[in-house]
Design an enzyme around this catalytic site. Sequence first.
Site, short mmCIF file in Angstrom:
data_model
loop_
_atom_site.label_atom_id
_atom_site.label_comp_id
_atom_site.label_asym_id
_atom_site.label_seq_id
_atom_site.Cartn_x
_atom_site.Cartn_y
_atom_site.Cartn_z
N HIS A 194 23.42 48.43 -29.18
CA HIS A 194 24.26 48.54 -27.97
C HIS A 194 25.55 47.77 -28.24
O HIS A 194 25.54 46.55 -28.37
CB HIS A 194 23.46 47.91 -26.82
CG HIS A 194 24.17 47.79 -25.51
ND1 HIS A 194 23.79 48.51 -24.40
CD2 HIS A 194 25.21 47.02 -25.10
CE1 HIS A 194 24.57 48.18 -23.37
NE2 HIS A 194 25.44 47.28 -23.77
N CYS B 172 29.86 43.36 -18.92
CA CYS B 172 29.04 42.45 -18.13
C CYS B 172 29.92 41.64 -17.20
O CYS B 172 30.86 40.97 -17.64
CB CYS B 172 28.28 41.50 -19.06
SG CYS B 172 27.39 40.23 -18.15
N1 COA Z 1 15.83 42.86 -6.62
C1 COA Z 1 16.40 42.57 -5.42
N2 COA Z 1 16.65 41.35 -4.98
C2 COA Z 1 16.31 40.34 -5.78
C3 COA Z 1 15.71 40.55 -7.02
C4 COA Z 1 15.49 41.88 -7.45
N3 COA Z 1 14.97 42.17 -8.64
N4 COA Z 1 15.48 39.36 -7.58
C5 COA Z 1 15.92 38.42 -6.71
N5 COA Z 1 16.42 39.03 -5.62
C6 COA Z 1 17.03 38.39 -4.45
C7 COA Z 1 16.15 37.36 -3.78
O1 COA Z 1 15.32 37.95 -2.84
C8 COA Z 1 17.17 36.45 -3.16
O2 COA Z 1 17.67 37.06 -1.98
P1 COA Z 1 18.08 36.16 -0.70
O3 COA Z 1 19.21 35.29 -1.17
O4 COA Z 1 18.51 37.18 0.30
O5 COA Z 1 16.87 35.40 -0.35
C9 COA Z 1 18.31 36.46 -4.17
O6 COA Z 1 18.17 37.70 -4.88
C10 COA Z 1 18.25 35.31 -5.14
O7 COA Z 1 16.96 35.24 -5.68
P2 COA Z 1 16.49 34.15 -6.72
O8 COA Z 1 15.07 34.43 -7.10
O9 COA Z 1 16.85 32.78 -6.22
O10 COA Z 1 17.32 34.55 -7.95
P3 COA Z 1 18.67 33.98 -8.52
O11 COA Z 1 19.71 33.73 -7.48
O12 COA Z 1 18.30 32.87 -9.42
O13 COA Z 1 19.13 35.27 -9.38
C11 COA Z 1 18.53 37.24 -10.65
C12 COA Z 1 18.35 35.75 -10.46
C13 COA Z 1 18.09 37.56 -12.06
C14 COA Z 1 17.70 38.00 -9.66
C15 COA Z 1 20.02 37.62 -10.43
O14 COA Z 1 20.85 36.72 -11.13
C16 COA Z 1 20.31 39.02 -10.91
O15 COA Z 1 19.89 39.98 -10.29
N6 COA Z 1 21.04 39.16 -12.01
C17 COA Z 1 21.36 40.43 -12.59
C18 COA Z 1 22.50 40.26 -13.50
C19 COA Z 1 22.87 41.55 -14.18
O16 COA Z 1 22.40 42.64 -13.89
N7 COA Z 1 23.82 41.42 -15.10
C20 COA Z 1 24.39 42.50 -15.83
C21 COA Z 1 23.49 43.22 -16.73
S1 COA Z 1 23.06 42.44 -18.21
ZN ZN Z 2 26.44 46.13 -22.27
#
Ligand code: COA
Ligand code: ZN
Length: 312
Positions: free
Chosen positions: A211, A244
Site C-alpha cells: 500500500h 491519513c
Molecule cells: N465505531 C464507532 N464508534 C466508536 C468505535 C467504533 N469502532 N470505537 C469507539 N467509538 C466511539 C466510542 O463509543 C466513543 O464515543 P463517545 O465519545 O460518544 O462516548 C468514542 O468513539 C471514543 O471512544 P474510545 O474508546 O475512548 O476511543 P478513542 O477516543 O481512544 O479512539 C478509536 C480510538 C480507534 C476508536 C478512534 O481513534 C478511531 O476510530 N480512529 C480511527 C482512525 C482512522 O481511521 N484513521 C485513518 C485510517 S488508518
Molecule cells: Zn493509506
Amino acid sequence: MNLLGNTPARVHINDVAVRDGFQSETAFVPTEDKIRLIDRLSRTGLAKIEVTSFVSPKAIPNLRDAEEVMRRIERRPGVVYVALVPNERGCERAIACGVDEINLVMSIGETHNLANMRMTCAQSLEQFRRVMALTRGSPLRVNGTVATAFGCPFDGDQPKERVLWAVGQYLSMGMHSVTLADTTGMAHPQQVAEVSRAVLQAYPGLPLTLHFHNTRGMGLANALAGLSEGVVSYDASLGGIGGCPYAPGATGNICTEDLVHMFESCGVDTGVDLDALLGCARDLPAIVGHEVPGQVLRAGKRTELHARPAAA
Ligand code: COA
Ligand code: ZN
C-alpha cells in the site's frame, strides 16, 4: 514474460479510494455518491474494494455512513468487499453488515499509532486479539496492516526487524493476510525490495499486499520494486486521492488507473478494464469537488495518439 523477467504476470488490485480517499476529504461525500461509485468500481474487474471504516464517527466524520454504504452496495460475486476496523466495536459493526474481510491497522511507529488510533502498539495488538476471538468460526477474513512500515512521519525509519515482528504477531493471531503500508510516502524502491524480500523469506506463501502513497513521487516505482520480489497484490486509489488525516503532510495513494495503465503496458495482467476505470475516474472530481492527481486521465492512454499537425 515481462520486463521483470520471471516475475508473475497477474496482479490483484484493491481500490481504497472510498475509504483512504474519502476519509480525508474536507467535505462529506454524500452516501448516494459513495454507493454509486462503489457499484461502478465493482464492474471494472477490481479484485477488492475497501468500502469504508467502522471507526469512531468523531475520528473520521466522513465515513459515519459506514453501515448504510455497506448494506446498500451491490455485492458483485468475485469482488471482495473490505472494511477497516480499529477495535472490537468496529468488528461487531462490520460483521452485522456482512463484510467479506476486515482490515486491522496498527502503525509500527508508536507515535503515529497513538495519534491515529489513540493506542500504543501493545494496546492495538490486545484489541486485535479480541477481534480475532470475535471472528472465530465465521467466514470473515482478516487482513492485518502494518502501517508506517517504511517510515513513521514522527519516529522515522523503522527497522526491518520491527516489520517482521508485526507480521509475526498478526500471523500468530490467525490473520489470513498482511498489508505493508507506506502511510506517508516515505518508501523508496530499494527499501521496498529489501523489506518485501525479508517478509516473504520469513513467511513463504504469505498473501502480501503493498500500500503506497505517492507523496514523494516514488509510488509506482515502489510497486514495480514490489513486483520484482514477487508481490502480486496492491492497494491503490481511483484518481490518486487519499491520505491519513492523522499524519502531517499526507497525500494521495498511488492512482489506480495509473497503476493499471503501467502494469498493462508492461504486460502484467491486472484483470481490470482500464477504460471502465477511467470512466469512474472522470466523474471523481465532480464527486469530491476538486481536481485529483491521476495522470493518465489527463494525458490519455499512451496508445491514444493525437492528430498530426497540418503540414505548414
Ligand atoms: N465505531 C464507532 N464508534 C466508536 C468505535 C467504533 N469502532 N470505537 C469507539 N467509538 C466511539 C466510542 O463509543 C466513543 O464515543 P463517545 O465519545 O460518544 O462516548 C468514542 O468513539 C471514543 O471512544 P474510545 O474508546 O475512548 O476511543 P478513542 O477516543 O481512544 O479512539 C478509536 C480510538 C480507534 C476508536 C478512534 O481513534 C478511531 O476510530 N480512529 C480511527 C482512525 C482512522 O481511521 N484513521 C485513518 C485510517 S488508518
Ligand atoms: Zn493509506
